[in-house]
Design a protein around this motif. Structure first.
Motif, PDB file in Angstrom:
ATOM      1  N   PHE A  28      36.776  47.953  31.103  1.00 15.33           N
ATOM      2  CA  PHE A  28      36.771  49.410  30.952  1.00 15.33           C
ATOM      3  C   PHE A  28      35.357  49.979  31.097  1.00 15.33           C
ATOM      4  CE2 PHE A  28      40.697  48.994  27.923  1.00 15.33           C
ATOM      5  CZ  PHE A  28      41.466  48.592  29.006  1.00 15.33           C
ATOM      6  N   ILE A  29      35.260  51.127  31.707  1.00 12.83           N
ATOM      7  CA  ILE A  29      33.946  51.762  31.898  1.00 12.83           C
ATOM      8  C   ILE A  29      33.452  52.278  30.551  1.00 12.83           C
ATOM      9  CG2 ILE A  29      32.697  53.648  32.987  1.00 12.83           C
ATOM     10  CD1 ILE A  29      34.791  53.471  35.254  1.00 12.83           C
ATOM     11  N   GLY A  54      45.827  52.485  36.912  1.00 10.75           N
ATOM     12  CA  GLY A  54      45.242  51.716  35.821  1.00 10.75           C
ATOM     13  C   GLY A  54      44.325  52.530  34.936  1.00 10.75           C
ATOM     14  N   GLU A  75      50.181  52.795  34.860  1.00  7.93           N
ATOM     15  CA  GLU A  75      49.637  51.659  34.091  1.00  7.93           C
ATOM     16  C   GLU A  75      50.708  50.586  33.921  1.00  7.93           C
ATOM     17  OE1 GLU A  75      46.432  50.765  32.695  1.00  7.93           O
ATOM     18  OE2 GLU A  75      47.689  48.989  32.524  1.00  7.93           O
ATOM     19  N   LEU A  80      49.002  49.490  26.363  1.00  4.97           N
ATOM     20  CA  LEU A  80      48.022  50.580  26.392  1.00  4.97           C
ATOM     21  C   LEU A  80      48.667  51.952  26.152  1.00  4.97           C
ATOM     22  CD1 LEU A  80      45.823  49.255  29.319  1.00  4.97           C
ATOM     23  CD2 LEU A  80      45.014  49.735  27.008  1.00  4.97           C
ATOM     24  N   ASN A 125      39.494  53.155  38.894  1.00  6.30           N
ATOM     25  CA  ASN A 125      38.649  51.974  38.774  1.00  6.30           C
ATOM     26  C   ASN A 125      39.651  50.841  38.956  1.00  6.30           C
ATOM     27  OD1 ASN A 125      37.076  49.836  37.923  1.00  6.30           O
ATOM     28  ND2 ASN A 125      36.979  50.514  35.784  1.00  6.30           N
ATOM     29  N   PRO A 127      41.945  47.533  39.435  1.00  7.37           N
ATOM     30  CA  PRO A 127      41.944  46.135  38.984  1.00  7.37           C
ATOM     31  C   PRO A 127      41.569  45.263  40.184  1.00  7.37           C
ATOM     32  CG  PRO A 127      44.198  47.037  39.061  1.00  7.37           C
ATOM     33  CD  PRO A 127      43.284  48.151  39.426  1.00  7.37           C
ATOM     34  N   TYR A 129      41.778  42.216  41.100  1.00  8.87           N
ATOM     35  CA  TYR A 129      42.607  41.158  41.691  1.00  8.87           C
ATOM     36  C   TYR A 129      43.566  41.707  42.756  1.00  8.87           C
ATOM     37  CZ  TYR A 129      46.670  42.523  38.815  1.00  8.87           C
ATOM     38  OH  TYR A 129      47.714  43.212  38.258  1.00  8.87           O
TER      39      TYR A 129
HETATM   40  N1  SAM Z   1      40.504  53.165  34.301  1.00  7.15           N
HETATM   41  C1  SAM Z   1      40.016  52.329  33.223  1.00  7.15           C
HETATM   42  C2  SAM Z   1      38.516  52.356  33.211  1.00  7.15           C
HETATM   43  O1  SAM Z   1      37.945  52.755  34.234  1.00  7.15           O
HETATM   44  O2  SAM Z   1      37.915  51.962  32.228  1.00  7.15           O
HETATM   45  C3  SAM Z   1      40.538  50.892  33.325  1.00  7.15           C
HETATM   46  C4  SAM Z   1      40.263  50.181  34.624  1.00  7.15           C
HETATM   47  S1  SAM Z   1      40.629  48.456  34.560  1.00  7.15           S
HETATM   48  C5  SAM Z   1      39.443  47.857  35.734  1.00  7.15           C
HETATM   49  C6  SAM Z   1      42.128  48.279  35.491  1.00  7.15           C
HETATM   50  C7  SAM Z   1      43.385  48.834  34.842  1.00  7.15           C
HETATM   51  O3  SAM Z   1      44.490  48.628  35.734  1.00  7.15           O
HETATM   52  C8  SAM Z   1      43.802  48.191  33.525  1.00  7.15           C
HETATM   53  O4  SAM Z   1      44.178  49.189  32.615  1.00  7.15           O
HETATM   54  C9  SAM Z   1      45.021  47.321  33.886  1.00  7.15           C
HETATM   55  O5  SAM Z   1      45.923  47.131  32.830  1.00  7.15           O
HETATM   56  C10 SAM Z   1      45.626  48.143  35.019  1.00  7.15           C
HETATM   57  N2  SAM Z   1      46.449  47.366  35.985  1.00  7.15           N
HETATM   58  C11 SAM Z   1      46.304  46.074  36.351  1.00  7.15           C
HETATM   59  N3  SAM Z   1      47.210  45.741  37.280  1.00  7.15           N
HETATM   60  C12 SAM Z   1      47.952  46.844  37.525  1.00  7.15           C
HETATM   61  C13 SAM Z   1      49.052  47.129  38.396  1.00  7.15           C
HETATM   62  N4  SAM Z   1      49.544  46.190  39.212  1.00  7.15           N
HETATM   63  N5  SAM Z   1      49.573  48.379  38.384  1.00  7.15           N
HETATM   64  C14 SAM Z   1      49.061  49.340  37.573  1.00  7.15           C
HETATM   65  N6  SAM Z   1      48.025  49.128  36.727  1.00  7.15           N
HETATM   66  C15 SAM Z   1      47.470  47.904  36.705  1.00  7.15           C
END
Ligand code: SAM
Length: 282
Positions: A28-29, A54, A75, A80, A125, A127, A129
């Motif tokens: 998380f940022i 996300g 999400e 969350l 932001n 994910p 992967y």
């Molecule tokens: N936006 C927040 C921030 O900037 O702090 C969180 C970013 S974090 C890098 C990625 C987010 O994407 C997480 O909350 C994670 O649970 C969510 N996420 C992961 N895979 C996902 C998917 N396939 N579809 C939707 N959300 C996903």
């Protein structure tokens, strides 16, 4: 509620019994400058709908809610939801959708949630992967959006936004450029996240094109040619195309000659137009 404050974030997450999932790319940022700068570059107003992928604890979502007319955040991690209810409680222009961004029908989401908005943009932001699959899904689904501002790994940003014909370019560079113009906006060091990932990041902006820069009759075949040409970066494009498309080297050689392209060239030496023409005659 200050989501840039490490103690506040820890208090909220602990109260909800939340633990980070590495597998879901949960970093998380926590730096106060990153999200406002992302949103500033998105140029969203009252008439703009923004789709976020996300939201995490909602740090970027909050900034989006302050400027955009409506925010839809997708999400995957159900844990969350109660956290977001608390952190975004003061905003009435946000809705959280549960689901996997790669499985949802994003065209339907946009039609359903943003009807009447003058434009729709994507901000996230991402994910890490699933960076490339998400970006390609956003572009290939031909969504009714005009801009994408997303944070990705720095290396991925360099590849996505590389100049075509440069060493950094790859199949994804061509694919992104077919749909959008791409630029790196700014870099984000790993210390700006909690927990800190192993690598630095960068925010990129993709501005969607109204029309592709080249004309191709069969997009599927065009992208198959591009993918095959870049499959083995150390080999010549001729070898890659022959192996990847299952056609003889002499046929590929004839096609390259007809287009005045060097038989010893690598895929990174070809322009978008070269690929377009190659896909017409191969
Ligand atoms: N936006 C927040 C921030 O900037 O702090 C969180 C970013 S974090 C890098 C990625 C987010 O994407 C997480 O909350 C994670 O649970 C969510 N996420 C992961 N895979 C996902 C998917 N396939 N579809 C939707 N959300 C996903």
């Amino acid at each position: 509620m200050n989501l840039y404050d490490y103690n506040t974030v820890n208090r909220i997450l602990t109260a909800h019994g939340f633990t980070f999932s590495k597998a879901l790319g949960q970093n998380f940022i926590i730096d106060p400058d990153v999200c406002p700068e992302m949103v500033e570059n998105l140029c969203a107003g009252e008439e703009t709908g923004v789709m976020e992928i996300g939201p995490g604890i909602g740090v970027l979502t909050k900034e989006l809610c302050k400027t955009a007319g409506k925010v839809i955040a997708i999400e995957l991690d159900k844990r969350l939801f109660p956290v977001l209810k608390e952190t975004l409680g003061e905003y009435s222009n946000v809705e959280i959708i549960e689901g996997d961004v790669l499985k949802l029908n994003l065209n339907a989401v946009i039609k359903d949630k943003f009807s009447g908005m003058s434009s729709v943009k994507v901000c996230a932001n991402l994910p890490y992967y699933i960076t490339s699959p998400v970006i390609m899904a956003l572009l290939e689904s031909k969504l009714d959006i005009d801009e994408i501002v997303v944070m990705v790994q720095k290396e991925a940003a360099e590849r996505l936004c590389a100049e075509i014909g440069s060493r950094n370019s790859g199949a994804v560079t061509i694919a992104v450029n077919y749909y959008a113009s791409a630029q790196i906006l700014f870099e984000v060091p790993k210390e700006c996240f909690y927990p800190a990932p192993k690598v630095d990041s960068a925010v990129i902006k993709l501005t969607l094109r109204k029309n592709p820069p080249v004309h191709v009759k069969n997009e599927k075949h065009f992208f198959a040619v591009v993918k095959a040409a870049f499959a083995q970066r150390r080999k010549t494009a001729m070898n890659c195309l022959s192996n990847g498309l299952g056609i003889s080297k002499s046929k590929v050689s004839d096609a390259l000659k007809a287009l005045n392209l060097d038989e010893k060239a690598r895929a990174e030496n070809f322009s978008m137009e070269d690929f377009a023409q190659l896909s017409e005659i191969i």
